[in-house]
Write an enzyme that holds these catalytic residues in place. Structure first.
Site, PDB file in Angstrom:
ATOM      1  N   SER A   1      31.935   8.197  -1.954  1.00  9.74           N
ATOM      2  CA  SER A   1      33.084   8.943  -2.467  1.00  9.74           C
ATOM      3  C   SER A   1      34.225   8.047  -2.899  1.00  9.74           C
ATOM      4  O   SER A   1      35.304   8.527  -3.222  1.00  9.74           O
ATOM      5  CB  SER A   1      33.591   9.896  -1.386  1.00  9.74           C
ATOM      6  OG  SER A   1      32.560  10.759  -0.994  1.00  9.74           O
ATOM      7  N   GLY A   2      33.997   6.730  -2.847  1.00  6.81           N
ATOM      8  CA  GLY A   2      35.071   5.800  -3.197  1.00  6.81           C
ATOM      9  C   GLY A   2      35.522   4.969  -2.012  1.00  6.81           C
ATOM     10  O   GLY A   2      36.621   4.403  -2.023  1.00  6.81           O
ATOM     11  N   THR A   3      34.661   4.877  -1.003  1.00  6.99           N
ATOM     12  CA  THR A   3      34.987   4.141   0.221  1.00  6.99           C
ATOM     13  C   THR A   3      35.304   2.670  -0.072  1.00  6.99           C
ATOM     14  O   THR A   3      36.318   2.134   0.398  1.00  6.99           O
ATOM     15  CB  THR A   3      33.793   4.198   1.203  1.00  6.99           C
ATOM     16  OG1 THR A   3      33.209   5.495   1.159  1.00  6.99           O
ATOM     17  CG2 THR A   3      34.211   3.855   2.600  1.00  6.99           C
TER      18      THR A   3
ATOM     19  N   HIS B   1      32.760   7.631   8.474  1.00  8.16           N
ATOM     20  CA  HIS B   1      32.293   8.867   7.835  1.00  8.16           C
ATOM     21  C   HIS B   1      32.341  10.027   8.834  1.00  8.16           C
ATOM     22  O   HIS B   1      31.902  11.131   8.536  1.00  8.16           O
ATOM     23  CB  HIS B   1      30.839   8.717   7.363  1.00  8.16           C
ATOM     24  CG  HIS B   1      30.633   7.675   6.301  1.00  8.16           C
ATOM     25  ND1 HIS B   1      31.466   7.551   5.213  1.00  8.16           N
ATOM     26  CD2 HIS B   1      29.662   6.737   6.135  1.00  8.16           C
ATOM     27  CE1 HIS B   1      31.011   6.553   4.434  1.00  8.16           C
ATOM     28  NE2 HIS B   1      29.934   6.052   4.974  1.00  8.16           N
TER      29      HIS B   1
ATOM     30  N   TYR C   1      38.555  10.775  -5.820  1.00  9.82           N
ATOM     31  CA  TYR C   1      38.039   9.689  -6.663  1.00  9.82           C
ATOM     32  C   TYR C   1      38.451   9.894  -8.122  1.00  9.82           C
ATOM     33  O   TYR C   1      38.918   8.960  -8.791  1.00  9.82           O
ATOM     34  CB  TYR C   1      36.511   9.659  -6.541  1.00  9.82           C
ATOM     35  CG  TYR C   1      35.822   8.522  -7.248  1.00  9.82           C
ATOM     36  CD1 TYR C   1      35.573   7.313  -6.601  1.00  9.82           C
ATOM     37  CD2 TYR C   1      35.393   8.657  -8.566  1.00  9.82           C
ATOM     38  CE1 TYR C   1      34.923   6.272  -7.245  1.00  9.82           C
ATOM     39  CE2 TYR C   1      34.751   7.620  -9.222  1.00  9.82           C
ATOM     40  CZ  TYR C   1      34.513   6.429  -8.557  1.00  9.82           C
ATOM     41  OH  TYR C   1      33.876   5.403  -9.209  1.00  9.82           O
TER      42      TYR C   1
ATOM     43  N   LYS D   1      27.895   2.396 -11.519  1.00 11.28           N
ATOM     44  CA  LYS D   1      28.648   2.678 -12.747  1.00 11.28           C
ATOM     45  C   LYS D   1      30.134   2.923 -12.484  1.00 11.28           C
ATOM     46  O   LYS D   1      30.980   2.570 -13.286  1.00 11.28           O
ATOM     47  CB  LYS D   1      28.078   3.935 -13.402  1.00 11.28           C
ATOM     48  CG  LYS D   1      26.767   3.738 -14.105  1.00 11.28           C
ATOM     49  CD  LYS D   1      26.497   5.024 -14.884  1.00 11.28           C
ATOM     50  CE  LYS D   1      25.137   4.990 -15.531  1.00 11.28           C
ATOM     51  NZ  LYS D   1      24.818   6.321 -16.113  1.00 11.28           N
ATOM     52  N   GLY D   2      30.393   3.614 -11.382  1.00 15.12           N
ATOM     53  CA  GLY D   2      31.778   3.948 -11.066  1.00 15.12           C
ATOM     54  C   GLY D   2      32.417   4.868 -12.087  1.00 15.12           C
ATOM     55  O   GLY D   2      33.562   4.660 -12.487  1.00 15.12           O
TER      56      GLY D   2
HETATM   57  P1  A3P Z   1      28.400   5.388  -8.621  1.00 15.67           P
HETATM   58  O1  A3P Z   1      27.118   5.311  -7.869  1.00 15.67           O
HETATM   59  O2  A3P Z   1      28.660   6.736  -9.208  1.00 15.67           O
HETATM   60  O3  A3P Z   1      28.538   4.313  -9.627  1.00 15.67           O
HETATM   61  P2  A3P Z   1      31.242   4.205  -1.752  1.00 15.67           P
HETATM   62  O4  A3P Z   1      32.157   3.067  -1.999  1.00 15.67           O
HETATM   63  O5  A3P Z   1      31.908   5.346  -1.052  1.00 15.67           O
HETATM   64  O6  A3P Z   1      29.967   3.780  -1.142  1.00 15.67           O
HETATM   65  O7  A3P Z   1      30.913   4.816  -3.188  1.00 15.67           O
HETATM   66  C1  A3P Z   1      30.182   4.081  -4.139  1.00 15.67           C
HETATM   67  C2  A3P Z   1      30.526   4.626  -5.493  1.00 15.67           C
HETATM   68  O8  A3P Z   1      31.819   4.174  -5.864  1.00 15.67           O
HETATM   69  C3  A3P Z   1      29.576   4.123  -6.588  1.00 15.67           C
HETATM   70  O9  A3P Z   1      29.589   5.160  -7.573  1.00 15.67           O
HETATM   71  C4  A3P Z   1      30.295   2.874  -7.052  1.00 15.67           C
HETATM   72  O10 A3P Z   1      29.939   2.474  -8.355  1.00 15.67           O
HETATM   73  C5  A3P Z   1      31.735   3.321  -6.998  1.00 15.67           C
HETATM   74  N1  A3P Z   1      32.646   2.204  -6.792  1.00 15.67           N
HETATM   75  C6  A3P Z   1      32.510   1.144  -5.955  1.00 15.67           C
HETATM   76  N2  A3P Z   1      33.560   0.319  -6.048  1.00 15.67           N
HETATM   77  C7  A3P Z   1      34.398   0.875  -6.955  1.00 15.67           C
HETATM   78  C8  A3P Z   1      35.649   0.470  -7.499  1.00 15.67           C
HETATM   79  N3  A3P Z   1      36.223  -0.658  -7.112  1.00 15.67           N
HETATM   80  N4  A3P Z   1      36.227   1.266  -8.421  1.00 15.67           N
HETATM   81  C9  A3P Z   1      35.628   2.416  -8.805  1.00 15.67           C
HETATM   82  N5  A3P Z   1      34.446   2.847  -8.347  1.00 15.67           N
HETATM   83  C10 A3P Z   1      33.833   2.073  -7.424  1.00 15.67           C
END
Ligand code: A3P
Length: 303
Positions: free
Chosen positions: A49-51, A111, A199, A266-267
């Site tokens: 979710s943007g962790t 989480h 996010y 992809k983010g």
């Molecule tokens: P996608 O799989 O849609 O690309 P988490 O950090 O909670 O594990 O979530 C991972 C998701 O956040 C992935 O999404 C990842 O690409 C995205 N993500 C990781 N780092 C990021 C950043 N610095 N900025 C934006 N999105 C990011």
């Protein structure tokens, strides 16, 4: 109650949530032993979710007077090493590890659903930040994450079957809507204690959200810092592109299990459209509308 997630992960129902059984013991240890300090910062999320983003941003905001960007520990350690998870890291090996020596402000993440958090988090003056993401992108992101770390002998269920389980609430740390609502209601009850982020909003305006986080933590950017471009610097440094291209995040494993690189993909907002049908999206939209009804919380991207 026991279940198996679509990827073979054993889940157990605990206080209405599906928790991975391997984290049950560490979650109970967190509940029992974690003593929050007033200066602590706790970052709470559902997976994917943007962790990683929130950890990096918060760390940079909090330590901006200690490290310049070119000396940042994030250049040499994965964000999840710098801000550890209670369940998979802090309490995973020892039942009651010594956390007193960690310099303040300590930043942890989890989480764990709101209603299972240790009482000391609720009772102390510590700050909690929650970030969530629309369920369709979270679902797709999680699927990619799991499959990219997949052990060879596990045959995951199909997308259709997995989605069906997700809609039934059978999902790691799910049901999705209950996790989000727990933190949403807590935020409504005490917005000084809990910041609630999405996010999609960070993607739309990261500068505004960096300011929000800093103000929430009582560390607002001064005019001088703003003029120096400090916010833009943090925003650029913590972008998906920047973090994912750091050598430390391209190689290596976290806790011997998860590829550092698998936290970055992809983010983007709306990547689910490449994988899910409009019928599936419609089903989720209806489901979320019914679950979130009257709460004031909404997710947008369903078409
Ligand atoms: P996608 O799989 O849609 O690309 P988490 O950090 O909670 O594990 O979530 C991972 C998701 O956040 C992935 O999404 C990842 O690409 C995205 N993500 C990781 N780092 C990021 C950043 N610095 N900025 C934006 N999105 C990011």
């Amino acid at each position: 109650d026991r279940q198996t997630n679509w990827n073979g992960t054993p889940l157990a129902k605990h206080n209405e949530f599906w928790l991975p059984t391997r984290f049950l013991r560490p979650i109970l240890s967190t509940q029992k032993y974690f003593k929050a300090k007033d200066t602590d910062i706790i970052l709470c999320t559902l997976p994917k979710s943007g962790t990683t983003w929130l950890k990096s941003l918060t760390f940079c905001i909090v330590t901006r007077n200690i490290y310049t960007i070119d000396q940042s520990p994030l250049l040499t350690s994965n964000p999840h090493t710098i801000v550890p998870f209670f369940e998979s890291n802090v309490y995973s090996e020892q039942e009651n590890p010594d956390l007193e020596h960690i310099p303040s402000p300590r930043i942890f993440s989890t989480h764990i659903p709101f209603n299972i958090l240790p009482n000391s988090i609720r009772e102390s003056q510590c700050k909690v930040i929650y970030i969530c993401r629309n369920p369709l992108d979270q679902f797709i992101s999680f699927r990619h994450f799991i499959l990219s770390n997949k052990e060879k002998d596990v045959e995951p269920l199909s997308m259709d079957e997995a989605f069906n389980m997700f809609c039934q609430g059978i999902d790691m740390f799910g049901p999705f809507w209950d996790h989000v609502l727990g933190y949403w209601n807590a935020h409504l009850n005490d917005p000084q204690k809990m910041l609630f982020l999405k996010y999609e909003d960070l993607k739309e305006d990261i500068t505004l959200n960096i300011k929000k986080i800093a103000e929430f933590l009582g560390l607002p950017f001064s005019l001088e810092e703003e003029n120096q471009g400090k916010i833009e610097e943090i925003s650029r440094f913590c972008s998906n592109e920047s973090l994912s291209n750091m050598e430390v995040n391209k190689t290596g494993m976290l806790l011997g299990q998860t590829k550092n690189s698998s936290y970055f993909r992809k983010g983007e907002v709306g990547d689910w459209t490449n994988y899910l049908t409009s019928t599936m999206a419609e089903r989720m939209k209806k489901l979320m509308e019914s679950k979130l009804e009257g709460s004031g919380l909404m997710f947008k991207t369903y078409n």
